[in-house]
Structures are given as C-alpha cells and as structure tokens.
Design a protein around this motif. Structure first.
Motif, PDB file in Angstrom:
ATOM      1  N   GLY A 188       2.457   5.812  20.830  1.00 46.63           N
ATOM      2  CA  GLY A 188       1.422   4.796  20.743  1.00 46.63           C
ATOM      3  C   GLY A 188       0.299   5.164  19.791  1.00 46.63           C
ATOM      4  N   LEU A 189       0.511   6.217  19.004  1.00 52.96           N
ATOM      5  CA  LEU A 189      -0.536   6.667  18.080  1.00 52.96           C
ATOM      6  C   LEU A 189      -0.898   5.608  17.055  1.00 52.96           C
ATOM      7  N   GLU A 190       0.085   4.813  16.636  1.00 53.64           N
ATOM      8  CA  GLU A 190      -0.211   3.784  15.647  1.00 53.64           C
ATOM      9  C   GLU A 190      -1.217   2.776  16.192  1.00 53.64           C
ATOM     10  N   ARG A 191      -1.204   2.512  17.483  1.00 46.40           N
ATOM     11  CA  ARG A 191      -2.203   1.613  18.071  1.00 46.40           C
ATOM     12  C   ARG A 191      -3.587   2.255  18.046  1.00 46.40           C
ATOM     13  N   PHE A 192      -3.636   3.560  18.355  1.00 45.84           N
ATOM     14  CA  PHE A 192      -4.926   4.252  18.293  1.00 45.84           C
ATOM     15  C   PHE A 192      -5.475   4.221  16.874  1.00 45.84           C
ATOM     16  N   TYR A 193      -4.663   4.605  15.886  1.00 41.32           N
ATOM     17  CA  TYR A 193      -5.145   4.625  14.501  1.00 41.32           C
ATOM     18  C   TYR A 193      -5.525   3.216  14.034  1.00 41.32           C
ATOM     19  N   ALA A 194      -4.775   2.214  14.450  1.00 45.98           N
ATOM     20  CA  ALA A 194      -5.133   0.830  14.101  1.00 45.98           C
ATOM     21  C   ALA A 194      -6.500   0.473  14.674  1.00 45.98           C
TER      22      ALA A 194
ATOM     23  N   CYS B   5      -8.883   2.358  14.896  1.00 46.07           N
ATOM     24  CA  CYS B   5      -9.864   3.062  14.061  1.00 46.07           C
ATOM     25  C   CYS B   5      -9.918   2.479  12.647  1.00 46.07           C
ATOM     26  N   GLY B   6      -9.231   1.359  12.411  1.00 41.12           N
ATOM     27  CA  GLY B   6      -9.289   0.680  11.121  1.00 41.12           C
ATOM     28  C   GLY B   6      -8.097   0.915  10.216  1.00 41.12           C
ATOM     29  N   TYR B   7      -7.161   1.763  10.601  1.00 42.59           N
ATOM     30  CA  TYR B   7      -5.982   2.037   9.781  1.00 42.59           C
ATOM     31  C   TYR B   7      -4.980   0.893   9.903  1.00 42.59           C
ATOM     32  N   LYS B   8      -4.245   0.676   8.839  1.00 43.93           N
ATOM     33  CA  LYS B   8      -3.178  -0.332   8.811  1.00 43.93           C
ATOM     34  C   LYS B   8      -1.851   0.376   8.624  1.00 43.93           C
ATOM     35  N   GLU B   9      -0.837  -0.087   9.337  1.00 45.83           N
ATOM     36  CA  GLU B   9       0.504   0.447   9.114  1.00 45.83           C
ATOM     37  C   GLU B   9       1.007  -0.088   7.778  1.00 45.83           C
ATOM     38  N   VAL B  10       1.420   0.810   6.897  1.00 40.74           N
ATOM     39  CA  VAL B  10       1.901   0.418   5.569  1.00 40.74           C
ATOM     40  C   VAL B  10       3.339   0.852   5.317  1.00 40.74           C
TER      41      VAL B  10
ATOM     42  N   GLU C 263     -15.508  13.027  -4.114  1.00 40.86           N
ATOM     43  CA  GLU C 263     -15.543  12.254  -5.357  1.00 40.86           C
ATOM     44  C   GLU C 263     -14.194  11.611  -5.670  1.00 40.86           C
ATOM     45  N   GLY C 264     -14.227  10.311  -5.915  1.00 43.43           N
ATOM     46  CA  GLY C 264     -13.049   9.570  -6.353  1.00 43.43           C
ATOM     47  C   GLY C 264     -12.083   9.159  -5.260  1.00 43.43           C
ATOM     48  N   ILE C 265     -12.361   9.480  -4.015  1.00 43.18           N
ATOM     49  CA  ILE C 265     -11.437   9.151  -2.928  1.00 43.18           C
ATOM     50  C   ILE C 265     -11.737   7.739  -2.425  1.00 43.18           C
ATOM     51  N   GLU C 266     -10.698   6.912  -2.429  1.00 41.65           N
ATOM     52  CA  GLU C 266     -10.826   5.512  -2.042  1.00 41.65           C
ATOM     53  C   GLU C 266     -10.110   5.165  -0.744  1.00 41.65           C
ATOM     54  N   ALA C 267      -9.246   6.061  -0.259  1.00 39.83           N
ATOM     55  CA  ALA C 267      -8.478   5.754   0.952  1.00 39.83           C
ATOM     56  C   ALA C 267      -7.978   7.044   1.588  1.00 39.83           C
ATOM     57  N   ILE C 268      -7.612   6.926   2.861  1.00 44.97           N
ATOM     58  CA  ILE C 268      -6.993   8.012   3.615  1.00 44.97           C
ATOM     59  C   ILE C 268      -5.622   7.516   4.076  1.00 44.97           C
ATOM     60  N   ARG C 269      -4.636   8.390   3.924  1.00 37.15           N
ATOM     61  CA  ARG C 269      -3.313   8.120   4.485  1.00 37.15           C
ATOM     62  C   ARG C 269      -3.009   9.188   5.525  1.00 37.15           C
ATOM     63  N   LEU C 270      -2.243   8.787   6.517  1.00 39.78           N
ATOM     64  CA  LEU C 270      -1.739   9.734   7.501  1.00 39.78           C
ATOM     65  C   LEU C 270      -0.389   9.240   7.968  1.00 39.78           C
ATOM     66  N   THR C 271       0.358  10.143   8.550  1.00 44.59           N
ATOM     67  CA  THR C 271       1.595   9.747   9.205  1.00 44.59           C
ATOM     68  C   THR C 271       1.477  10.124  10.671  1.00 44.59           C
ATOM     69  N   CYS C 272       2.165   9.358  11.487  1.00 52.30           N
ATOM     70  CA  CYS C 272       2.207   9.683  12.905  1.00 52.30           C
ATOM     71  C   CYS C 272       3.616   9.451  13.418  1.00 52.30           C
ATOM     72  N   ARG C 273       3.905  10.108  14.500  1.00 51.10           N
ATOM     73  CA  ARG C 273       5.209  10.058  15.140  1.00 51.10           C
ATOM     74  C   ARG C 273       5.252   8.863  16.086  1.00 51.10           C
ATOM     75  N   GLY C 274       6.294   8.068  15.973  1.00 51.89           N
ATOM     76  CA  GLY C 274       6.475   6.959  16.896  1.00 51.89           C
ATOM     77  C   GLY C 274       6.755   7.454  18.300  1.00 51.89           C
ATOM     78  N   GLY C 275       6.608   6.576  19.261  1.00 52.78           N
ATOM     79  CA  GLY C 275       6.910   6.909  20.643  1.00 52.78           C
ATOM     80  C   GLY C 275       5.728   7.383  21.455  1.00 52.78           C
TER      81      GLY C 275
ATOM     82  N   ILE D  83       5.553   6.884  10.948  1.00 56.71           N
ATOM     83  CA  ILE D  83       4.741   5.711  10.628  1.00 56.71           C
ATOM     84  C   ILE D  83       3.647   6.133   9.660  1.00 56.71           C
ATOM     85  N   VAL D  84       3.539   5.418   8.551  1.00 59.74           N
ATOM     86  CA  VAL D  84       2.525   5.706   7.535  1.00 59.74           C
ATOM     87  C   VAL D  84       1.383   4.718   7.743  1.00 59.74           C
ATOM     88  N   MET D  85       0.169   5.266   7.840  1.00 62.86           N
ATOM     89  CA  MET D  85      -1.032   4.456   8.073  1.00 62.86           C
ATOM     90  C   MET D  85      -2.016   4.685   6.927  1.00 62.86           C
ATOM     91  N   LEU D  86      -2.808   3.666   6.598  1.00 61.69           N
ATOM     92  CA  LEU D  86      -3.755   3.722   5.495  1.00 61.69           C
ATOM     93  C   LEU D  86      -5.107   3.167   5.932  1.00 61.69           C
TER      94      LEU D  86
END
Length: 174
Positions: free
Chosen positions: A136-142, A144-149, A122-134, A167-170
């Motif tokens: 390529g995790l940000e490419r995987f999360y991207a 899956c629909g996540y944006k680097e913020v 209830e009331g959740i509109e978004a998910i945030r996560l952080t990942c460690r650079g180096g 790296i913070v992803m949303l």
C-alpha cells in the motif's frame, strides 16, 4: 512531537551504527527497504557502505530525522542522476521511519523534508522513487503528492511464488 531534520550530517561511527540499526529494525518489521526479513546488521552493512560511498562522491545526500531524544528515527537518501539528460530530477532511496514511530505522521514529515531538501538542490525539478507493491506504499506516496508514472509487474521477487510489482512514483517540485 515532530522530528528534527538534518541534511548531510557528519558521518560519525555512532551515526553509521544508528542508520544500520534503523535499516535492520525497519527491514525486520516488514519495511520495504531492500531486504526480506529476517535480516541482520551484517547483511545490511554492505548496502549502507555503498550508499555512503555514493555520498562521498557527491552523488547523494542524506536526510536524517531525529526524534525528541535525538535518536535516528527516519532517513532518506537523495541521489542525483549521473546522466546529464536526467540531471533535472533525483531519486529518493531508502525511505525509512523506525517501526516504534509508525503512525505518528513522521513518514509524511520525512517526505515533506525530502521535497524541501530537493528544492534546495540546484536544477532539480522532480523526485522519483520506486516502491514495492503489496504494502500500500503507493497510496501513502500519493497522499504526499506523488503520482504513479509506471509499474513493472512482478519485478520484485520476495520469495519463490511471491513476486510484487515495482511502482515508479514522481513528485514534480514546481
């Protein structure tokens, strides 16, 4: 064969041990889940106990992915914000797929199941996560629909002289 997911399973001693094994195996395979290999179960145990305490307080939920043999193959913790001004989004922590299942699409399945679980909160509109650079995790999360913020350069120290970006992803759920 796809994973079968369970949200908020009963925490038995066997499940506790299976999560601990998953976390240890993932860490020792180089997974970016809070530890630098080599690491032992005993070194990871306090982190799992802290996660389970947050769950017991009702501030987090556990998503487990089981393989075809009904063994724990993947996990993610969905953690609610305690700040009422940030209560409309949650954190996704300790996202893991066992190394023996890498390359089968289970990571993408886990991320989709986590998004579905968050949509059911209830009331959740978004998910945030952080990942460690180096890694390529940000490419995987991207993918899956996540944006680097956001990005904090050198925020994660792997070893002397080996600093990585945090790296913070949303993922908006709407």
């Amino acid at each position: 064969m796809p994973l079968t997911f369970a949200l908020d399973p009963s925490m038995t001693p066997a499940l506790h041990d299976d999560i601990l094994d998953l976390w240890t195996d993932t860490s020792n395979a180089g997974g970016a889940v809070g530890f630098v290999p080599p690491v032992t179960r005993e070194e990871i145990r306090p982190s799992l106990v802290r996660q389970l305490a947050v769950m017991a307080e009702g501030r987090a939920r556990l998503l487990i992915g089981y393989d075809e043999e009904h063994k724990v193959a993947a996990t993610a913790f969905l953690t609610f914000n305690t700040d009422r001004m940030a209560a409309h989004w949650l954190w996704l922590y300790t996202v893991m797929v066992h190394p023996r299942h890498q390359g089968k699409g289970y990571g993408r399945d886990l991320m989709a199941a986590a998004a579905d679980a968050a949509r059911g909160c209830e009331g959740i509109e978004a998910i945030r996560l952080t990942c460690r650079g180096g890694h390529g995790l940000e490419r995987f999360y991207a993918s899956c629909g996540y944006k680097e913020v956001g990005r904090v350069p050198g925020a994660v120290r792997m070893a002397d002289g080996d600093d990585r970006d945090e790296i913070v992803m949303l993922l908006p759920l709407g």
